[in-house]
Enzyme design. Structure first.
Site, PDB file in Angstrom:
ATOM      1  N   GLU A 146       1.261  -1.266   0.023  1.00 15.32           N
ATOM      2  CA  GLU A 146      -0.008  -0.213   0.118  1.00 15.32           C
ATOM      3  C   GLU A 146       0.965   1.044   0.443  1.00 15.32           C
ATOM      4  O   GLU A 146       0.720   1.758   0.954  1.00 15.32           O
ATOM      5  CB  GLU A 146      -0.801   0.303   1.388  1.00 15.32           C
ATOM      6  CG  GLU A 146      -1.789  -1.253   0.817  1.00 15.32           C
ATOM      7  CD  GLU A 146      -2.938  -1.458   2.726  1.00 15.32           C
ATOM      8  OE1 GLU A 146      -2.788  -0.592   2.911  1.00 15.32           O
ATOM      9  OE2 GLU A 146      -3.569  -2.624   2.643  1.00 15.32           O
ATOM     10  N   GLU A 261      -4.906 -11.148  -1.396  1.00 16.21           N
ATOM     11  CA  GLU A 261      -6.127 -10.657  -0.142  1.00 16.21           C
ATOM     12  C   GLU A 261      -7.372 -11.068  -0.730  1.00 16.21           C
ATOM     13  O   GLU A 261      -8.290  -9.753  -0.062  1.00 16.21           O
ATOM     14  CB  GLU A 261      -5.626  -9.439   0.571  1.00 16.21           C
ATOM     15  CG  GLU A 261      -4.508  -9.062   1.048  1.00 16.21           C
ATOM     16  CD  GLU A 261      -3.989  -7.739   1.596  1.00 16.21           C
ATOM     17  OE1 GLU A 261      -4.992  -7.423   2.607  1.00 16.21           O
ATOM     18  OE2 GLU A 261      -2.694  -7.543   1.292  1.00 16.21           O
TER      19      GLU A 261
HETATM   20  O1  G3I Z   1      -4.340  -9.640  18.998  1.00 21.39           O
HETATM   21  C1  G3I Z   1      -4.470  -8.531  19.940  1.00 21.39           C
HETATM   22  C2  G3I Z   1      -5.717  -9.324  20.299  1.00 21.39           C
HETATM   23  O2  G3I Z   1      -4.676  -9.616  21.702  1.00 21.39           O
HETATM   24  C3  G3I Z   1      -5.835  -7.609  20.926  1.00 21.39           C
HETATM   25  O3  G3I Z   1      -7.095  -7.787  22.589  1.00 21.39           O
HETATM   26  C4  G3I Z   1      -6.630  -6.744  20.476  1.00 21.39           C
HETATM   27  C5  G3I Z   1      -7.378  -5.160  20.576  1.00 21.39           C
HETATM   28  O4  G3I Z   1      -7.307  -4.496  19.637  1.00 21.39           O
HETATM   29  O5  G3I Z   1      -6.065  -6.957  18.713  1.00 21.39           O
HETATM   30  C6  G3I Z   1      -5.333  -7.426  18.228  1.00 21.39           C
HETATM   31  O6  G3I Z   1      -4.686  -7.070  17.633  1.00 21.39           O
HETATM   32  C7  G3I Z   1      -5.197  -6.662  16.605  1.00 21.39           C
HETATM   33  C8  G3I Z   1      -5.105  -8.315  14.944  1.00 21.39           C
HETATM   34  O7  G3I Z   1      -5.520  -7.484  14.230  1.00 21.39           O
HETATM   35  C9  G3I Z   1      -5.913  -9.379  15.275  1.00 21.39           C
HETATM   36  O8  G3I Z   1      -6.960  -9.240  14.624  1.00 21.39           O
HETATM   37  C10 G3I Z   1      -4.906  -5.466  16.072  1.00 21.39           C
HETATM   38  O9  G3I Z   1      -5.353  -5.024  17.139  1.00 21.39           O
HETATM   39  C11 G3I Z   1      -5.231  -4.772  14.622  1.00 21.39           C
HETATM   40  O10 G3I Z   1      -4.630  -3.855  14.407  1.00 21.39           O
HETATM   41  C12 G3I Z   1      -4.985  -5.567  13.674  1.00 21.39           C
HETATM   42  O11 G3I Z   1      -5.730  -5.861  12.074  1.00 21.39           O
HETATM   43  C13 G3I Z   1      -5.220  -6.414  10.795  1.00 21.39           C
HETATM   44  C14 G3I Z   1      -4.560  -4.939  10.362  1.00 21.39           C
HETATM   45  O12 G3I Z   1      -4.512  -6.025   8.759  1.00 21.39           O
HETATM   46  C15 G3I Z   1      -3.729  -4.674  10.510  1.00 21.39           C
HETATM   47  O13 G3I Z   1      -2.483  -5.204  10.981  1.00 21.39           O
HETATM   48  C16 G3I Z   1      -6.124  -7.052  10.252  1.00 21.39           C
HETATM   49  O14 G3I Z   1      -6.391  -8.395  11.662  1.00 21.39           O
HETATM   50  C17 G3I Z   1      -6.042  -7.432   9.486  1.00 21.39           C
HETATM   51  O15 G3I Z   1      -6.833  -8.559   8.340  1.00 21.39           O
HETATM   52  C18 G3I Z   1      -5.265  -6.799   8.458  1.00 21.39           C
HETATM   53  O16 G3I Z   1      -4.825  -6.753   6.986  1.00 21.39           O
HETATM   54  C19 G3I Z   1      -4.754  -5.877   6.186  1.00 21.39           C
HETATM   55  C20 G3I Z   1      -3.443  -6.103   5.246  1.00 21.39           C
HETATM   56  O17 G3I Z   1      -2.369  -6.276   5.885  1.00 21.39           O
HETATM   57  C21 G3I Z   1      -3.232  -5.315   4.132  1.00 21.39           C
HETATM   58  N1  G3I Z   1      -4.631  -5.245   3.480  1.00 21.39           N
HETATM   59  C22 G3I Z   1      -5.656  -4.918   4.395  1.00 21.39           C
HETATM   60  C23 G3I Z   1      -6.402  -5.756   5.293  1.00 21.39           C
HETATM   61  C24 G3I Z   1      -7.140  -5.171   5.755  1.00 21.39           C
HETATM   62  O18 G3I Z   1      -7.099  -4.189   6.498  1.00 21.39           O
END
Ligand code: G3I
Length: 350
Positions: A146, A261
């Site tokens: 991105e 994705e």
């Molecule tokens: O694991 C912790 C958990 O312990 C905690 O209780 C909770 C509270 O907020 O957070 C959890 O972690 C989260 C993680 O996802 C697991 O669910 C993070 O806060 C959250 O920021 C994270 O979001 C991910 C996001 O990227 C940012 O990294 C999403 O899962 C993931 O699907 C998303 O993926 C992105 C790709 O990398 C790039 N393209 C878009 C795509 C969707 O947004």
């Protein structure tokens, strides 16, 4: 449903599908995979079973991001990534690495970097350590994720991130050059989204992606392909002609394409689950037909496998609060029509 049953089902759908290239039909299936989220992976045996059963390729969904690896500045935490890499290796799955550079999912200290020298030092050091650890194991890296401005018709073309602010466009060069130096055999990909809608912004994004890759190649910096995230909006269309031109342009540049994705954002669709699943499958079919009829992707990867767990549910909540249905398996791990579409396209069953 058994594999044979699934294929019988997909064959029945074929009459409604367009034609696929004969060359594709003669090839081995396009590798299929999914991103795997570590906490779900740890707690849900059915999730692990589904990864084993359906995937040729595994992508750690979050554990190779800076936020996970670099929470403490001096110390890398490879615990989650190692667990998923170990699972993939034990089950003979290929691995995609996501991602070495992104403007999001950064630990607080990284957002506070202040000078060009500091950003370059951290970026190079990070890529050296991470790529070296998984050298020969992670076959493909989303080197940059991105980096293109959402709508380059309104400026840019690079996204405003800490990397762009401190390093300018060279952040992309540094990332690719370093990854190639550390693992010369790895496939190196520029990963981005919003390439497929029939709007000028998406066409501009395709052009920017090609321009960046051309620039890298002109400088002798290795780049092997473009990753299309393909978070498809069910309420928007697919620019079939634009995508087919994009595939030809990639061919001309000697670049691969990967679907990295894939999922369907169904927040604006009517409530009926069967209808939503049918619409999502048709959308994925239109998208894959546009790509696969013009160029064979190196992989087709969905962002999760089951509707039980998906970022779409939280990020695009439905007004009726119903669970989102973005993925090929439903919340109880039953195959949805989308799975048959994926099977059909990866196997070239036309
Ligand atoms: O694991 C912790 C958990 O312990 C905690 O209780 C909770 C509270 O907020 O957070 C959890 O972690 C989260 C993680 O996802 C697991 O669910 C993070 O806060 C959250 O920021 C994270 O979001 C991910 C996001 O990227 C940012 O990294 C999403 O899962 C993931 O699907 C998303 O993926 C992105 C790709 O990398 C790039 N393209 C878009 C795509 C969707 O947004």
């Amino acid at each position: 449903m058994t594999r044979r049953g699934l294929l019988r089902g997909t064959s029945a759908c074929l009459a409604a599908a367009g034609s696929l290239g004969a060359a594709l039909a003669a090839d081995r299936p396009i590798p299929f995979g999914s991103a795997a989220e570590i906490e779900t992976f740890r707690k849900d045996a059915r999730y692990r079973d589904a990864l084993k059963r359906y995937c040729d390729v595994i992508v750690p969904m979050n554990d190779l991001k800076w936020e996970a690896l670099r929470h403490d500045r001096p110390r890398f935490d490879f615990s989650g990534a190692d667990e998923l890499v170990g699972f993939a290796e034990a089950n003979k799955k290929a691995l995609r690495g996501h991602t070495l550079l992104w403007g999001e999912a950064l630990p607080p200290w990284a957002k506070e970097m202040a000078t060009r020298a500091e950003a370059e030092r951290e970026l190079v050091n990070h890529i050296e350590i991470v790529v070296d650890r998984y050298k020969g194991r992670v076959g493909t890296w989303d080197v940059v994720n991105e980096v293109i401005k959402y709508d380059p018709t309104e400026g840019g073309p690079y996204r405003d991130t800490i990397w762009q602010r401190l390093l300018g466009p060279e952040h992309v060069d540094i990332a690719f050059r370093t990854a190639a130096r550390v693992d010369p055999k790895a496939r190196l990909v520029l990963n981005d989204f919003h390439f497929e809608e029939p709007v000028p912004g998406a066409a501009a994004r395709r052009k920017v992606a090609l321009d960046i890759c051309r620039r890298l190649k002109d400088k002798g910096i290795p780049v092997h392909g473009i990753g299309m995230q393909a978070h498809l909006y069910a309420d928007k269309g697919i620019d079939v002609d634009g995508l087919q031109r994009f595939m030809r342009d990639l061919d001309e540049l000697g670049l691969d394409v990967e679907i990295t994705e894939l999922d369907v954002i169904d927040w604006k669709l009517p409530a009926d689950p069967a209808q939503r699943d049918k619409t999502a499958a048709a959308l994925v079919s239109t998208f894959l037909e546009a790509i696969v009829s013009a160029k064979r992707p190196k992989a087709i990867v969905t962002w999760g496998l089951t509707d039980r767990y998906s970022w779409v549910h939280e990020t695009f909540p439905r007004k009726d609060s119903a669970r989102a249905r973005p993925l090929p398996l439903d919340a109880d791990y039953r195959q949805k029509p989308m799975m048959a579409v994926l099977e059909r396209y990866r196997r070239g069953l036309a």
